[in-house]
Design a protein around this motif. Sequence first.
Motif, PDB file in Angstrom:
ATOM      1  N   SER A   7     -26.259  -0.631 -18.473  1.00  7.47           N
ATOM      2  CA  SER A   7     -25.965  -1.726 -17.561  1.00  7.47           C
ATOM      3  C   SER A   7     -26.941  -2.881 -17.759  1.00  7.47           C
ATOM      4  O   SER A   7     -28.019  -2.683 -18.313  1.00  7.47           O
ATOM      5  CB  SER A   7     -25.992  -1.261 -16.110  1.00  7.47           C
ATOM      6  N   PRO A 144     -23.247   1.511 -14.106  1.00  9.00           N
ATOM      7  CA  PRO A 144     -23.478   1.161 -12.700  1.00  9.00           C
ATOM      8  C   PRO A 144     -23.396  -0.352 -12.493  1.00  9.00           C
ATOM      9  O   PRO A 144     -24.258  -1.086 -12.974  1.00  9.00           O
ATOM     10  CB  PRO A 144     -24.891   1.685 -12.409  1.00  9.00           C
ATOM     11  N   MET A 196     -22.414 -12.691  -2.354  1.00 13.08           N
ATOM     12  CA  MET A 196     -23.733 -13.253  -2.592  1.00 13.08           C
ATOM     13  C   MET A 196     -23.865 -13.484  -4.091  1.00 13.08           C
ATOM     14  O   MET A 196     -23.587 -12.585  -4.886  1.00 13.08           O
ATOM     15  CB  MET A 196     -24.807 -12.281  -2.103  1.00 13.08           C
TER      16      MET A 196
HETATM   17  P1  TYM Z   1     -24.557 -10.325 -12.931  1.00 14.12           P
HETATM   18  O1  TYM Z   1     -25.820 -10.768 -13.570  1.00 14.12           O
HETATM   19  O2  TYM Z   1     -23.676 -11.336 -12.286  1.00 14.12           O
HETATM   20  O3  TYM Z   1     -24.883  -9.231 -11.855  1.00 14.12           O
HETATM   21  C1  TYM Z   1     -25.680  -8.120 -12.189  1.00 14.12           C
HETATM   22  C2  TYM Z   1     -25.250  -6.929 -11.398  1.00 14.12           C
HETATM   23  O4  TYM Z   1     -25.339  -7.210 -10.007  1.00 14.12           O
HETATM   24  C3  TYM Z   1     -24.091  -6.937  -9.399  1.00 14.12           C
HETATM   25  N1  TYM Z   1     -23.849  -7.927  -8.342  1.00 14.12           N
HETATM   26  C4  TYM Z   1     -23.397  -7.613  -7.134  1.00 14.12           C
HETATM   27  N2  TYM Z   1     -23.068  -6.429  -6.601  1.00 14.12           N
HETATM   28  C5  TYM Z   1     -22.656  -6.432  -5.319  1.00 14.12           C
HETATM   29  N3  TYM Z   1     -22.563  -7.554  -4.558  1.00 14.12           N
HETATM   30  C6  TYM Z   1     -22.885  -8.774  -5.066  1.00 14.12           C
HETATM   31  N4  TYM Z   1     -22.813  -9.863  -4.308  1.00 14.12           N
HETATM   32  C7  TYM Z   1     -23.323  -8.845  -6.420  1.00 14.12           C
HETATM   33  N5  TYM Z   1     -23.709  -9.851  -7.238  1.00 14.12           N
HETATM   34  C8  TYM Z   1     -24.018  -9.271  -8.420  1.00 14.12           C
HETATM   35  C9  TYM Z   1     -23.050  -7.063 -10.494  1.00 14.12           C
HETATM   36  O5  TYM Z   1     -21.911  -6.303 -10.184  1.00 14.12           O
HETATM   37  C10 TYM Z   1     -23.803  -6.526 -11.677  1.00 14.12           C
HETATM   38  O6  TYM Z   1     -23.717  -5.114 -11.720  1.00 14.12           O
HETATM   39  N6  TYM Z   1     -21.673  -9.462 -16.828  1.00 14.12           N
HETATM   40  C11 TYM Z   1     -22.737  -8.906 -16.045  1.00 14.12           C
HETATM   41  C12 TYM Z   1     -23.979  -8.554 -16.837  1.00 14.12           C
HETATM   42  C13 TYM Z   1     -23.710  -7.663 -17.994  1.00 14.12           C
HETATM   43  C14 TYM Z   1     -23.423  -6.268 -17.951  1.00 14.12           C
HETATM   44  C15 TYM Z   1     -23.237  -5.873 -19.302  1.00 14.12           C
HETATM   45  C16 TYM Z   1     -23.324  -5.335 -16.920  1.00 14.12           C
HETATM   46  C17 TYM Z   1     -23.690  -8.038 -19.300  1.00 14.12           C
HETATM   47  N7  TYM Z   1     -23.406  -6.963 -20.088  1.00 14.12           N
HETATM   48  C18 TYM Z   1     -22.949  -4.551 -19.625  1.00 14.12           C
HETATM   49  C19 TYM Z   1     -23.034  -4.019 -17.268  1.00 14.12           C
HETATM   50  C20 TYM Z   1     -22.852  -3.636 -18.597  1.00 14.12           C
HETATM   51  C21 TYM Z   1     -23.123  -9.932 -15.006  1.00 14.12           C
HETATM   52  O7  TYM Z   1     -22.966 -11.101 -15.173  1.00 14.12           O
HETATM   53  O8  TYM Z   1     -23.715  -9.422 -13.931  1.00 14.12           O
END
Ligand code: TYM
Length: 330
Positions: A7, A144, A196
């Motif tokens: 993750s 996750p 958020m």
């Molecule tokens: P990102 O940087 O937007 O967010 C990182 C992680 O935080 C979680 N998240 C949230 N969960 C619940 N409520 C919220 N308001 C909230 N805001 C953010 C996201 O679900 C995430 O788990 N594309 C991804 C980054 C990524 C990634 C990957 C994740 C790049 N490669 C490979 C997993 C596997 C991203 O932009 O997350």
Amino acid sequence: MREIVVSGIRSTGNLHLGNYYGALRNFVKMQYENDCYFFIADLHSLTTHPDPKMLPVNVKNILAEYLAAGLDPEVCSLFIQSDLPEVSELYLLLNMHAYIGELERTASFKDKVRKQPENVNAGLLTYPTLMAADIIIHKATKVPVGKDQEQHLEMTRRFARRFNTLYGVEYFPEPTSYNFGEESVKIPGLDGSGKMGKSEGNCIYLIDDEKTLRKKVMRAVTDEGPQTPNAPQSQPIENLFTIMKIVSSPDTYNYFEEKYNNCEIRYGDMKKQLAEDILQVTTPIRERIAEIKSDEAYLRRVVAQGAEKARENAAKTIAEVKQIMGIHYF
Ligand code: TYM
């Protein structure tokens, strides 16, 4: 069963409560019983053109936040996405089997087209293939993430399946999201609207000091209060209860829910309690962040070691994928 877990979190700014409950907290829980690869997605953050002076600052901050939240670099592999060039190579190869139509239909792409119409670049369009490469390069089985990433994960499964089918192999597993049996988490913002998020400007950050955090919570949008017993909750109030359910004890949640249903609730009291309960979680993390950040040599060692571990897998996968695709000539 020991799973392979991957993750990441984008390096667009400090980590907020959504990142913590949607992802980071689960990273910490998973690291001891699984083979975990956690990284800082600096390449993904390039899609929004970060200031080159700020990128190193953000990457170091997030690294310190990962460590302060309890990630153990001796147990999991903790690295920076761009330190694994094999990911970029797999991204290129996967793009050959990713179709414009499906990429254009991705919710996050449509959202960015709306929010930054002046910068709809190819990196944004192919964001899901880069994310799929991050995950399947390790042949991960569990990812996750919060609720907002579910569509990306669905696309990862599709790309993995497509590769297997096209080349007649059983090579990539189809990874699923992991939340310890709970439903995927979505932490709402304090402005009464959606999730958020950094670009929404409605975040509680792990590094917010006590005063800042209390002020943000006390300013959260509410309504004029329930007018009849058991009235349905407006969106801003539902948001406060959603955060409370995740952060506070069940007793506290039930207490305020009952007060709401009896029309006796005082939102000021609820917010005071909520701020208190958030601080219980964030204070110890915040206190460790400063200490960890001051030791630059340690941070450098952590990511060098993390990348080295991660590259073992990555190099093997790339060699095998090229073999499968026929990219081997002499
Ligand atoms: P990102 O940087 O937007 O967010 C990182 C992680 O935080 C979680 N998240 C949230 N969960 C619940 N409520 C919220 N308001 C909230 N805001 C953010 C996201 O679900 C995430 O788990 N594309 C991804 C980054 C990524 C990634 C990957 C994740 C790049 N490669 C490979 C997993 C596997 C991203 O932009 O997350």
